[in-house]
Write an enzyme that holds these catalytic residues in place. Structure first.
Site, PDB file in Angstrom:
ATOM      1  CG  ASP A  41      19.917  10.238  30.693  1.00 42.47           C
ATOM      2  OD1 ASP A  41      18.839   9.983  30.469  1.00 42.47           O
ATOM      3  OD2 ASP A  41      20.818  10.524  29.722  1.00 42.47           O
ATOM      4  CB  ILE A  42      24.439   7.548  29.530  1.00 40.91           C
ATOM      5  CG1 ILE A  42      25.834   7.296  29.215  1.00 40.91           C
ATOM      6  CG2 ILE A  42      23.614   7.645  27.947  1.00 40.91           C
ATOM      7  CD1 ILE A  42      26.027   6.039  28.511  1.00 40.91           C
ATOM      8  CG  ASN A  68       9.751  11.394  26.396  1.00 41.25           C
ATOM      9  OD1 ASN A  68       9.022  12.230  26.564  1.00 41.25           O
ATOM     10  ND2 ASN A  68      10.897  11.314  26.425  1.00 41.25           N
ATOM     11  CD  GLU A 106      16.235   8.592  21.756  1.00 40.54           C
ATOM     12  OE1 GLU A 106      17.257   8.461  22.336  1.00 40.54           O
ATOM     13  OE2 GLU A 106      16.217   9.600  20.776  1.00 40.54           O
ATOM     14  CB  VAL A 107      14.977   3.552  26.446  1.00 35.05           C
ATOM     15  CG1 VAL A 107      15.375   2.052  27.365  1.00 35.05           C
ATOM     16  CG2 VAL A 107      16.232   3.990  26.125  1.00 35.05           C
ATOM     17  CG  HIS A 118      12.762   6.031  30.724  1.00 35.27           C
ATOM     18  ND1 HIS A 118      12.524   5.049  29.884  1.00 35.27           N
ATOM     19  CD2 HIS A 118      13.443   7.097  30.377  1.00 35.27           C
ATOM     20  CE1 HIS A 118      12.473   5.503  28.533  1.00 35.27           C
ATOM     21  NE2 HIS A 118      13.058   6.836  28.831  1.00 35.27           N
ATOM     22  CG  HIS A 124      13.704  11.726  31.354  1.00 33.99           C
ATOM     23  ND1 HIS A 124      14.750  11.281  30.669  1.00 33.99           N
ATOM     24  CD2 HIS A 124      12.808  10.803  30.479  1.00 33.99           C
ATOM     25  CE1 HIS A 124      14.723  10.696  29.761  1.00 33.99           C
ATOM     26  NE2 HIS A 124      13.523  10.285  29.507  1.00 33.99           N
TER      27      HIS A 124
END
Ligand code: AMP
Length: 125
Positions: free
Chosen positions: A39-40, A97, A105-106, A110, A112
């Site tokens: 993760d960025i 999520n 958000e994306v 995904h 996490h």
């Protein structure tokens, strides 16, 4: 802005661009069905994102439409990433999520993977 998980797949989302190689990522693992990268903006000492390669907005989209092979491949990839990172003994947390209330958000599914310290309560109260 939070994602409406019922929206159609947007192939301009940031993870679609990573999958096409248009944007770099710090890759952890890749196979036919999945890609994992750091993760960025890490929220724990280890914070890895695992995504399916298929075009799925959310867990709902993936669980409803993906093939058995994609689902098995993705679930196995999540487990392998954690195992290969040495996280089985110390433990880790998985989080996906989905939709507005979750603050997704994306708009590409995904999971996490958080680890590297005691992670505390599951949700902010
Ligand atoms: P979510 O709120 O569950 O949709 O999480 C999206 C996650 O994607 C956040 O933790 C971001 O830090 C992460 N993220 C956004 N852009 C990138 C990127 N280019 N590379 C890696 N992680 C990213």
């Amino acid at each position: 802005m939070a994602v409406d998980a019922t929206q159609p797949y947007d192939d301009q989302n940031i993870f679609a661009k990573i999958l096409r190689g248009e944007i770099p990522c710090r890759k952890v693992y890749e196979d036919d069905f999945s890609l994992a990268f750091h993760d960025i903006n890490p929220q724990a000492p280890t914070h890895i994102l695992v995504i399916p390669k298929g075009a799925y907005v959310s867990w709902d989209d993936f669980s409803g439409k993906a093939s058995e092979a994609e689902i098995a491949g993705f679930i196995r990839a999540v487990g392998k990433v954690a195992r290969d990172a040495g996280l089985v003994a110390p433990g880790y947390r998985l989080l996906a999520n989905a939709g507005t209330d979750s603050h997704q958000e994306v708009p590409h599914l995904h999971v996490h993977l958080f680890a590297g310290r005691p992670l505390g309560p599951m949700l902010v109260r």
